[in-house]
Design a protein around this motif. Structure first.
Motif, PDB file in Angstrom:
ATOM      1  N   LEU A  44       0.719  -1.403  -0.146  1.00 52.28           N
ATOM      2  CA  LEU A  44      -0.174  -0.139  -0.046  1.00 52.28           C
ATOM      3  C   LEU A  44       1.059   1.191   0.001  1.00 52.28           C
ATOM      4  N   ALA A  45       0.625   2.217  -0.885  1.00 53.92           N
ATOM      5  CA  ALA A  45       1.370   3.378  -0.924  1.00 53.92           C
ATOM      6  C   ALA A  45       0.818   4.570   0.270  1.00 53.92           C
ATOM      7  N   SER A  46       1.529   5.290   0.506  1.00 50.62           N
ATOM      8  CA  SER A  46       1.366   6.257   1.656  1.00 50.62           C
ATOM      9  C   SER A  46       0.011   7.219   1.300  1.00 50.62           C
ATOM     10  N   ASP A  47      -0.345   7.211   0.015  1.00 50.36           N
ATOM     11  CA  ASP A  47      -1.562   8.099  -0.254  1.00 50.36           C
ATOM     12  C   ASP A  47      -2.795   7.160  -0.323  1.00 50.36           C
ATOM     13  N   PHE A  48      -2.697   5.924  -0.099  1.00 49.78           N
ATOM     14  CA  PHE A  48      -3.851   5.015  -0.225  1.00 49.78           C
ATOM     15  C   PHE A  48      -4.975   5.388   0.755  1.00 49.78           C
ATOM     16  N   LEU A  49      -6.095   5.639   0.158  1.00 46.86           N
ATOM     17  CA  LEU A  49      -7.277   6.176   1.244  1.00 46.86           C
ATOM     18  C   LEU A  49      -7.754   4.942   1.899  1.00 46.86           C
ATOM     19  N   LEU A  50      -7.873   5.182   3.178  1.00 44.44           N
ATOM     20  CA  LEU A  50      -8.620   3.962   3.994  1.00 44.44           C
ATOM     21  C   LEU A  50     -10.310   4.355   4.106  1.00 44.44           C
ATOM     22  N   LYS A  51     -10.944   3.221   4.153  1.00 42.12           N
ATOM     23  CA  LYS A  51     -12.432   3.345   4.096  1.00 42.12           C
ATOM     24  C   LYS A  51     -13.001   2.581   5.291  1.00 42.12           C
ATOM     25  N   LYS A  52     -14.044   3.033   5.864  1.00 40.57           N
ATOM     26  CA  LYS A  52     -14.386   2.422   7.368  1.00 40.57           C
ATOM     27  C   LYS A  52     -14.750   1.052   6.943  1.00 40.57           C
ATOM     28  N   GLN A  53     -14.642   0.169   8.061  1.00 35.80           N
ATOM     29  CA  GLN A  53     -14.973  -1.300   7.851  1.00 35.80           C
ATOM     30  C   GLN A  53     -13.506  -1.841   7.266  1.00 35.80           C
ATOM     31  N   ASP A  54     -12.621  -1.271   6.681  1.00 32.55           N
ATOM     32  CA  ASP A  54     -11.442  -1.707   6.069  1.00 32.55           C
ATOM     33  C   ASP A  54     -10.571  -2.652   7.115  1.00 32.55           C
ATOM     34  N   ILE A  55     -10.102  -3.732   6.786  1.00 28.32           N
ATOM     35  CA  ILE A  55      -9.287  -4.529   8.036  1.00 28.32           C
ATOM     36  C   ILE A  55      -7.850  -4.318   7.499  1.00 28.32           C
ATOM     37  N   LEU A  56      -7.209  -3.583   8.452  1.00 27.68           N
ATOM     38  CA  LEU A  56      -5.662  -3.320   8.183  1.00 27.68           C
ATOM     39  C   LEU A  56      -4.902  -4.077   9.233  1.00 27.68           C
ATOM     40  N   LEU A  57      -3.990  -4.946   8.345  1.00 28.10           N
ATOM     41  CA  LEU A  57      -2.978  -5.754   9.343  1.00 28.10           C
ATOM     42  C   LEU A  57      -1.600  -5.057   9.395  1.00 28.10           C
ATOM     43  N   LEU A  58      -0.924  -4.554  10.688  1.00 25.61           N
ATOM     44  CA  LEU A  58       0.334  -4.025  10.612  1.00 25.61           C
ATOM     45  C   LEU A  58       1.175  -5.027  11.640  1.00 25.61           C
ATOM     46  N   CYS A  59       2.501  -4.901  11.539  1.00 22.51           N
ATOM     47  CA  CYS A  59       3.313  -5.425  12.460  1.00 22.51           C
ATOM     48  C   CYS A  59       4.219  -4.418  13.057  1.00 22.51           C
ATOM     49  N   GLY A  60       4.220  -4.355  14.364  1.00 19.31           N
ATOM     50  CA  GLY A  60       5.190  -3.386  14.996  1.00 19.31           C
ATOM     51  C   GLY A  60       5.397  -3.896  16.501  1.00 19.31           C
ATOM     52  N   THR A  61       5.866  -3.045  17.196  1.00 22.38           N
ATOM     53  CA  THR A  61       6.329  -3.064  18.311  1.00 22.38           C
ATOM     54  C   THR A  61       5.331  -2.561  19.273  1.00 22.38           C
ATOM     55  N   ARG A  62       5.212  -3.011  20.590  1.00 23.59           N
ATOM     56  CA  ARG A  62       4.168  -2.214  21.467  1.00 23.59           C
ATOM     57  C   ARG A  62       4.153  -1.047  21.559  1.00 23.59           C
ATOM     58  N   SER A  63       5.417  -0.212  21.604  1.00 27.37           N
ATOM     59  CA  SER A  63       5.412   1.084  21.653  1.00 27.37           C
ATOM     60  C   SER A  63       4.667   1.876  20.501  1.00 27.37           C
ATOM     61  N   GLU A  64       5.404   1.167  19.150  1.00 24.01           N
ATOM     62  CA  GLU A  64       4.693   1.581  17.911  1.00 24.01           C
ATOM     63  C   GLU A  64       3.280   1.666  17.907  1.00 24.01           C
ATOM     64  N   LEU A  65       2.656   0.661  18.395  1.00 25.37           N
ATOM     65  CA  LEU A  65       1.221   0.329  18.448  1.00 25.37           C
ATOM     66  C   LEU A  65       0.476   1.371  19.367  1.00 25.37           C
ATOM     67  N   LYS A  66       1.234   1.601  20.477  1.00 21.79           N
ATOM     68  CA  LYS A  66       0.831   2.615  21.536  1.00 21.79           C
ATOM     69  C   LYS A  66       0.739   4.000  20.794  1.00 21.79           C
ATOM     70  N   TYR A  67       1.732   4.418  20.007  1.00 22.75           N
ATOM     71  CA  TYR A  67       1.794   5.662  19.253  1.00 22.75           C
ATOM     72  C   TYR A  67       0.647   5.819  18.325  1.00 22.75           C
ATOM     73  N   LEU A  68       0.319   4.553  17.623  1.00 19.88           N
ATOM     74  CA  LEU A  68      -0.804   4.475  16.791  1.00 19.88           C
ATOM     75  C   LEU A  68      -2.419   4.602  17.322  1.00 19.88           C
ATOM     76  N   ALA A  69      -2.476   4.229  18.579  1.00 21.66           N
ATOM     77  CA  ALA A  69      -3.721   3.896  19.107  1.00 21.66           C
ATOM     78  C   ALA A  69      -4.763   5.158  19.017  1.00 21.66           C
ATOM     79  N   PRO A  70      -4.126   6.275  19.363  1.00 20.67           N
ATOM     80  CA  PRO A  70      -4.853   7.352  19.173  1.00 20.67           C
ATOM     81  C   PRO A  70      -5.253   8.099  17.976  1.00 20.67           C
ATOM     82  N   ARG A  71      -4.310   7.583  16.774  1.00 22.64           N
ATOM     83  CA  ARG A  71      -4.301   7.907  15.481  1.00 22.64           C
ATOM     84  C   ARG A  71      -5.554   7.296  14.793  1.00 22.64           C
ATOM     85  N   LEU A  72      -6.107   6.153  15.322  1.00 15.40           N
ATOM     86  CA  LEU A  72      -6.905   5.209  14.981  1.00 15.40           C
ATOM     87  C   LEU A  72      -8.105   5.229  15.456  1.00 15.40           C
ATOM     88  N   ALA A  73      -8.514   6.198  16.620  1.00 12.04           N
ATOM     89  CA  ALA A  73      -9.636   6.048  17.255  1.00 12.04           C
ATOM     90  C   ALA A  73     -10.756   6.905  16.582  1.00 12.04           C
TER      91      ALA A  73
END
Ligand SMILES: Nc1ncnc2c1ncn2[C@@H]1O[C@H](COP(=O)(O)OP(=O)(O)OP(=O)(O)O)[C@@H](O)[C@H]1O
Ligand SMILES: Nc1ncnc2c1ncn2[C@@H]1O[C@H](COP(=O)(O)OP(=O)(O)OP(=O)(O)O)[C@@H](O)[C@H]1O
Lengths: 217, 217
Positions: A188-217
């Protein structure tokens, strides 16, 4: 297709039995309680009333046909251990046992079984993880602090780009896959537009996932 | 960091409590049995002896501080339901409840809770899946018959190439990631050599995974 024997048809034992049948296998269910056997006789390939602590009674069952035997006797540790011992004496090679306590686990490992299961503890840990990361629908711990997480995109992030969501982590976190209904997207490119109900699979460390949490809320 | 309240400190409740603390949160544990509270008072942020079916007793606890309340009372459905009702009356917004039977589940959904958990059934299904696909260490069902599976490469497949393993599925199955100790590899070529203990993540349909099973054994 394989055959399995499940001893003890409580909630755990019967859930495993019915799922195995759903997956295309055959299951012999064993329980000492005739009411339980009556309840499930139509759903199982075979349903036998038997006190599984009795090695002679167990000998009647043909374990050589079973790929594995699951001992799903719950509260009664003594019965669970006597049953496991009887199965070992009968030469059963693949024994999986539900354990209720640490002591139960220790004794089972001394007897030598192939897998010991703690349903309440395992789900307790999963529930804590779900409370901790409410935006993570499911996850795989990979070891070394790495996790694959399954995120369901909310209405609030509809038409956000992947780059927007990942922010500073764009370079480090791994985007594995996106599922939109029945379609799969990778690389997926950086400008890929996400739609609601998309299922996104990521792999990262716990702290990376913590950083992401508010960005996905 | 958030605060949670867990009512009922059986195996499920305490496993969730300890994991939440391990994840950096604070937990108030509640149980009516003083022996249970004594056992865990050192491990929890706060441990309170209380009959949680008593709304007046519950009122003393400050639920406004909790991000969520987990009702982990097991066998006693009546207590679980009365406790849930008391929490609703006290205006608790985020209630997760462990259910013992389908009837229990139905009544809880009528009361209106945010999540209902069935530990034994959920693990029963997972165990059946593990018996069915012994080479799959863990998995994520994505819906529409698609699964992400975590495969641990065995000694028998050491130095096999990814192309060899995937065979006819090379074009259709998605190879998401390979983890070797702490290193992650993505965009793997067909001639990438697998090593034992590598963790390989694939995404495919159930029949694709069935085709792969003997190729990974
Ligand atoms: N010696 C035995 N031989 C055969 N079946 C047994 C034996 N002892 C117990 N069982 C059966 O095992 C089943 C499950 O046991 P029990 O209900 O104690 O466990 P549980 O932990 O409450 O189960 P679950 O949590 O999976 O619902 C019961 O149906 C019971 O009749
Ligand atoms: N009304 C109540 N208020 C507070 N705690 C309660 C109440 N009723 C039961 N409990 C507590 O809930 C805990 C768990 O309940 P119980 O042991 O019946 O469930 P369980 O299903 O066997 O637990 P698990 O399977 O999680 O080990 C017990 O420690 C019990 O003291």
């Amino acid at each position: 297709m394989a055959h399995f024997t499940v001893i003890g048809l409580g909630r755990f034992g019967i859930a495993a039995s019915l799922e195995l049948i759903h997956l295309g296998h055959t299951v012999t269910g064993v329980d000492r309680d005739s009411k339980v056997i009556e309840k499930y006789v139509e759903d199982l390939t075979q349903a036998i009333i038997c006190d599984s602590t009795d090695e002679n009674a167990l000998r009647e069952l043909d374990f050589a046909q079973s790929e594995a035997v699951l001992v799903a006797i719950g509260e009664d540790m003594q019965s669970s251990l006597l049953c496991t011992l009887a199965l070992k004496n009968l030469g059963v090679g693949q024994i999986w046992v539900k354990a209720t306590t640490k002591a139960h686990h220790t004794i089972l490992s001394k007897l030598g079984v192939q897998r010991i299961i703690h349903p309440e503890e395992e789900i307790g840990v999963r529930v804590a993880q779900a409370l901790n990361y409410p935006m993570v629908n499911n996850y795989l711990p990979l070891g070394h602090g790495l996790y694959v997480v399954e995120i369901h995109i909310k209405q609030t992030r509809h038409d956000n780009s992947l780059g927007q969501i990942l922010g500073e982590l764009k370079a480090s976190i791994k985007t594995l896959l996106l599922k939109r209904d029945e379609q799969l997207f990778t690389e997926l490119a950086s400008d890929f537009l996400l739609k609601k109900q998309d299922i996104l699979l990521l792999c990262g460390t716990r702290s990376e996932l913590k950083y992401l949490a508010p960005r996905l809320a």
